[in-house]
Enzyme design. Structure first.
Site, PDB file in Angstrom:
ATOM      1  N   GLY A 185      38.884  46.293  41.968  1.00  0.00           N
ATOM      2  CA  GLY A 185      37.920  45.566  42.768  1.00  0.00           C
ATOM      3  C   GLY A 185      38.558  44.423  43.533  1.00  0.00           C
ATOM      4  O   GLY A 185      39.602  43.892  43.138  1.00  0.00           O
TER       5      GLY A 185
ATOM      6  N   HIS B 135      40.253  39.251  43.478  1.00  0.00           N
ATOM      7  CA  HIS B 135      41.336  38.761  42.620  1.00  0.00           C
ATOM      8  C   HIS B 135      42.589  38.419  43.425  1.00  0.00           C
ATOM      9  O   HIS B 135      43.688  38.402  42.885  1.00  0.00           O
ATOM     10  CB  HIS B 135      41.675  39.813  41.570  1.00  0.00           C
ATOM     11  CG  HIS B 135      40.550  40.170  40.671  1.00  0.00           C
ATOM     12  ND1 HIS B 135      39.994  39.277  39.788  1.00  0.00           N
ATOM     13  CD2 HIS B 135      39.849  41.330  40.531  1.00  0.00           C
ATOM     14  CE1 HIS B 135      39.012  39.872  39.124  1.00  0.00           C
ATOM     15  NE2 HIS B 135      38.895  41.111  39.560  1.00  0.00           N
TER      16      HIS B 135
ATOM     17  N   ASP C 213      37.148  50.660  36.202  1.00  0.00           N
ATOM     18  CA  ASP C 213      38.422  51.202  36.651  1.00  0.00           C
ATOM     19  C   ASP C 213      38.800  52.448  35.851  1.00  0.00           C
ATOM     20  O   ASP C 213      39.305  53.433  36.397  1.00  0.00           O
ATOM     21  CB  ASP C 213      39.532  50.158  36.500  1.00  0.00           C
ATOM     22  CG  ASP C 213      39.397  48.998  37.471  1.00  0.00           C
ATOM     23  OD1 ASP C 213      38.289  48.776  37.985  1.00  0.00           O
ATOM     24  OD2 ASP C 213      40.397  48.297  37.697  1.00  0.00           O
TER      25      ASP C 213
ATOM     26  N   HIS D 200      36.937  38.622  34.073  1.00  0.00           N
ATOM     27  CA  HIS D 200      35.651  38.462  34.753  1.00  0.00           C
ATOM     28  C   HIS D 200      34.714  37.549  33.971  1.00  0.00           C
ATOM     29  O   HIS D 200      33.501  37.664  34.060  1.00  0.00           O
ATOM     30  CB  HIS D 200      35.001  39.826  34.976  1.00  0.00           C
ATOM     31  CG  HIS D 200      35.876  40.788  35.698  1.00  0.00           C
ATOM     32  ND1 HIS D 200      36.695  41.671  35.035  1.00  0.00           N
ATOM     33  CD2 HIS D 200      36.096  40.983  37.021  1.00  0.00           C
ATOM     34  CE1 HIS D 200      37.373  42.385  35.923  1.00  0.00           C
ATOM     35  NE2 HIS D 200      37.020  41.986  37.130  1.00  0.00           N
TER      36      HIS D 200
END
Length: 332
Positions: free
Chosen positions: A55, A58, A111, A220
Site C-alpha cells: 500500500g 509509507h 498483502d 499501521h
C-alpha cells in the site's frame, strides 16, 4: 484535532504521489496503468528480476526503491491497502525476461492475501516465480512462530541483496535462497511516541498519552503490548537492542547490519542519537556494525518513533548490500 496536510482530493492521493515520483525521477522509473512503478532499464534486463507490492502511505518505501539494482516493478495499492492480484500478475508478466521473477511480499493480511492469490494464478499461467515473505517484527510473535510476524523495514535490504545477486547472474533458485537466508537472520522492533492519521480521511490510527511510548507498535498502529512511560534515547535504544540481540541470539564476534528507520515525525537528530547508542552498546558486546542506515526508509505518515532493524550478515551479503544501485531514494 484537525488534520493538517498539503493534499488535494483524498481520492487522488496515490495517483498524484506516483505522478510526482515519476516526474522527479524520469531517468529511473516510469508509472504505468494499475499503479505499476517500473524500473526504466527493465527492458534491457537479462537476469532474474524483482517484483514487490504494498500500500501507499509509507514513502519512500516501497515504490521509492524501484530502479537498477533494487526493485524492478512495485505494485502499489491505496493508502495502507494491498493492490489486487490482477495488477501483480501483470507486473510478473512484464518483469519476466526469461530468467524468472522473485516476488517479495511483506507479511500483512492484505498483502499476503494478494500474494498468495497471485502465486496460484502465476502457477496456472506457467510463470516462473519464487516468493519470499518478509516477517521480522519480533513484537507480535516468537521466532518459533515466525509466520505470524509482521513485515517491517526489513523488506528493503532484502530487495537490495536479492537484486545484487540477480545482477551477478545467479539463477532464480539461487537468488531466492540468498534472499531467504538474509530474511531468516533479520529482526525489527518499533517504538512509537505518537500515532499517525490516515491521510485520506483524517482517522487517528493510534493514540498515546503525552508521557507514553509503545515498544512493539506495528506499521499501521497495531498495539505491541509494550506501552510504558516515555524514556530517553539511550534507555529506549538499550531496551530495543536487547530484544533484537536475544531474538537473533547474537554472540560476541558476529557482524550485523543496523538500521534506525524514522517512522515519519521523529527528527534525524533523534535517530542519530539513538544509532550512536546502539553502535556503542553492540561494540561493548563485541558485536560489530558492518553496514548501517539512519533516516526515513519506511514511514507511517507522521508517526513519531522509529524502527530498529538488525540482521546478522556475512561477507557475501555485505558485498551485495554495497553493490551499485540507482533508485529515487537509495543510490550506491
Amino acid at each position: 484535532m484537525t488534520m493538517k496536510k498539503f493534499l488535494n482530493q483524498p481520492e487522488n492521493i496515490v495517483s498524484e504521489l506516483l505522478e510526482g515520483l515519476e516526474l522527479a525521477n524520469p531517468d529511473i522509473i516510469e508509472v504505468t496503468g494499475n499503479n505499476l512503478v517500473v524500473n526504466k532499464k527493465l527492458k534491457d534486463a537479462d537476469r532474474v528480476t524483482v517484483v514487490t507490492l504494498g500500500g501507499a502511505g509509507h514513502e519512500p518505501a516501497i515504490e521509492g526503491f524501484v530502479g537498477e539494482g533494487m526493485v524492478d516493478i512495485c505494485v502499489i495499492g491505496d493508502i495502507f491497502a494491498a493492490p489486487g492480484y490482477k495488477a501483480c500478475i501483470e507486473a510478473l508478466k512484464m518483469a519476466d525476461k526469461g530468467h524468472g521473477v522473485l516476488f517479495v511480499v511483506l507479511n500483512h493480511a492484505g498483502d499476503m492475501l494478494t500474494g498468495n492469490k497471485t502465486m496460484k494464478e502465476a502457477a496456472k499461467l506457467g510463470l516462473n516465480v519464487k516468493k519470499v515473505v518478509t516477517q521480522e517484527d519480533i513484537a507480535n510473535a516468537p521466532r518459533s512462530n515466525a509466520d505470524d510476524r509482521r513485515g517491517l523495514v526489513g523488506c528493503v535490504p532484502v530487495y537490495k541483496i536479492a537484486a545484487a545477486a540477480a545482477a551477478e547472474g545467479k539463477s532464480l533458485d539461487e537468488v531466492a535462497a540468498i534472499a531467504q537466508k538474509f530474511a531468516d537472520n533479520m529482526a525489527t522492533i518499533a517504538v512509537a511516541a505518537k500515532g499517525a492519521t490516515h491521510p485520506a480521511n483524517g482517522e487517528v490510527i493510534s493514540t498515546l498519552g503525552d508521557d507514553e511510548m509503545e515498544v512493539g507498535m506495528g506499521q499501521h498502529g497495531e498495539g505491541g503490548g509494550g506501552r510504558q512511560p516515555m524514556k530517553s534515547a539511550d534507555e529506549t535504544a538499550v531496551i530495543m537492542a536487547d530484544e533484537l540481540i536475544a531474538d537473533l541470539d547474537l554472540k560476541a564476534g558476529e557482524d550485523v547490519m543496523v538500521f534506525i528507520n524514522g517512522s515519519g515525525s521523529s527528527t534525524l537528530m533523534e535517530l542519530l542519537i539513538v544509532f550512536r547508542k546502539v553502535y556503542k552498546y553492540l561494540e561493548e558486546k563485541d558485536i560489530y556494525v558492518k553496514a548501517s542506515w539512519v533516516g526515513e526508509i519506511l514511514t507511517v505518515q507522521e508517526t513519531a518513533g522509529f524502527q530498529m532493524f538488525m540482521a546478522r550478515v556475512d561477507e557475501e551479503e555485505l558485498k551485495y548490500w554495497n553493490a551499485p544501485c540507482k533508485t529515487p531514494y537509495k543510490v550506491v
